[in-house]
Design an enzyme around this catalytic site. Structure first.
Site, short mmCIF file in Angstrom:
data_model
loop_
_atom_site.label_atom_id
_atom_site.label_comp_id
_atom_site.label_asym_id
_atom_site.label_seq_id
_atom_site.Cartn_x
_atom_site.Cartn_y
_atom_site.Cartn_z
CG ASP A 201 -1.23 -10.33 8.43
OD1 ASP A 201 -1.19 -9.61 7.41
OD2 ASP A 201 -0.53 -10.10 9.44
CG ASN B 237 -11.05 -3.41 -0.41
OD1 ASN B 237 -11.24 -2.27 -0.81
ND2 ASN B 237 -11.27 -3.77 0.85
CE1 TYR C 248 -3.74 4.52 0.49
CE2 TYR C 248 -3.73 6.42 -0.98
CZ TYR C 248 -4.36 5.29 -0.47
OH TYR C 248 -5.61 4.95 -0.92
CE LYS D 225 -4.17 2.31 -2.46
NZ LYS D 225 -5.00 1.08 -2.54
#
Length: 259
Positions: free
Chosen positions: A70, A97, A165, A169
């Site tokens: 994790d 990733n 999100y 990012k």
């Protein structure tokens, strides 16, 4: 551009290696000669990726290691990189990733739990893995290595109702830049790959996406190997060269002029 050497025997860690882009990336790296360490929360999925790499003849079993991790947990991340050091003695590539998504909702309906889950996975997880990669890459001999962060078009321009999100990012983009700067004395490079719409592996139709003007549209996609080819290009550069940023997306996807 001249040919690049195959990285036979060099060691790559791929987070989120049990499915999706992580699995596709791991298999592509294996096919290009990399030794693999796969990280993710689901042991069975990691082992399935490892088996696929072996079954295709890309690697032998000694050159692929699945480590359930994790990446939001500092102790588990430390154990992951300890396993890399103990098994292979060095690290040449980290592909950050692993990701997470949340339902697209107005900010007034975005839950604290969704916000934390997305930020913890994408931002904190990338930081923790990069920190351990730096510790290993900066002390190993020969010194150095490469980190590639998986960004997104949302690292530059948002979609509607994607607060967690988009923030995550954007943070990854900042992390990429500071890692690239701080890595210079140690021969550590850090670049970011931002991929647009990729065709679903099961061939399912692409769902309609909400546009900036509130309408919905089905957007173009690209096959996953367009992404993995770009990733391999970044990964295979010689130590004195970095591809700092690479955006790979369908030519008609709304990115330039998304708003």
């Amino acid at each position: 551009m001249g040919a690049v050497n195959r990285p036979d025997g060099k060691v790559a860690v791929v987070t989120g290696g049990g499915s999706g882009l992580g699995r596709a990336s791991a298999l592509a790296l294996a096919g290009a000669g990399w030794t693999l360490v796969l990280a993710g929360r689901r042991k069975d999925a990691l082992e399935e990726t490892a088996a696929l790499a072996v079954d295709t003849g890309a690697v032998d079993p000694e050159r692929v290691l699945a480590v359930p991790t994790d990446i939001r947990n500092p102790e588990e991340v430390s154990r992951l990189f300890d396993a890399v050091r103990d098994r292979y003695g060095r690290l040449d590539l980290l592909f950050n990733n692993a990701g997470a998504a949340a339902p697209r909702r107005p900010i007034t309906e975005t839950t604290f739990q969704d916000w934390n889950r997305v930020l913890d996975t994408i931002v904190t997880g990338s930081f923790l893995c990069a920190r351990e990669a730096f510790r290993l890459m900066s002390t190993q001999q020969p010194q150095g290595g490469r980190i590639i962060n998986n960004g997104a078009p949302s690292a530059h321009v948002p979609r509607p109702h994607s607060h967690a999100y988009t923030a995550a990012k954007h943070a990854v983009l900042g992390l990429t830049k500071v890692l690239a700067l701080d890595g210079r004395p140690y021969g550590i490079t850090c670049g970011q790959i931002d991929v647009g719409n990729v065709s679903p592996p099961d061939g399912a139709p692409q769902p309609a996406a909400t546009q900036a003007d509130g309408t919905s549209a089905v957007e173009a996609t690209i096959p996953v190997d367009r992404f993995t080819d770009a990733l391999l290009l970044m990964a295979a550069q010689p130590p004195d060269t970095t591809i700092q940023s690479l955006v790979v997306l369908p030519a008609t996807m709304p990115f330039v002029g998304r708003g």
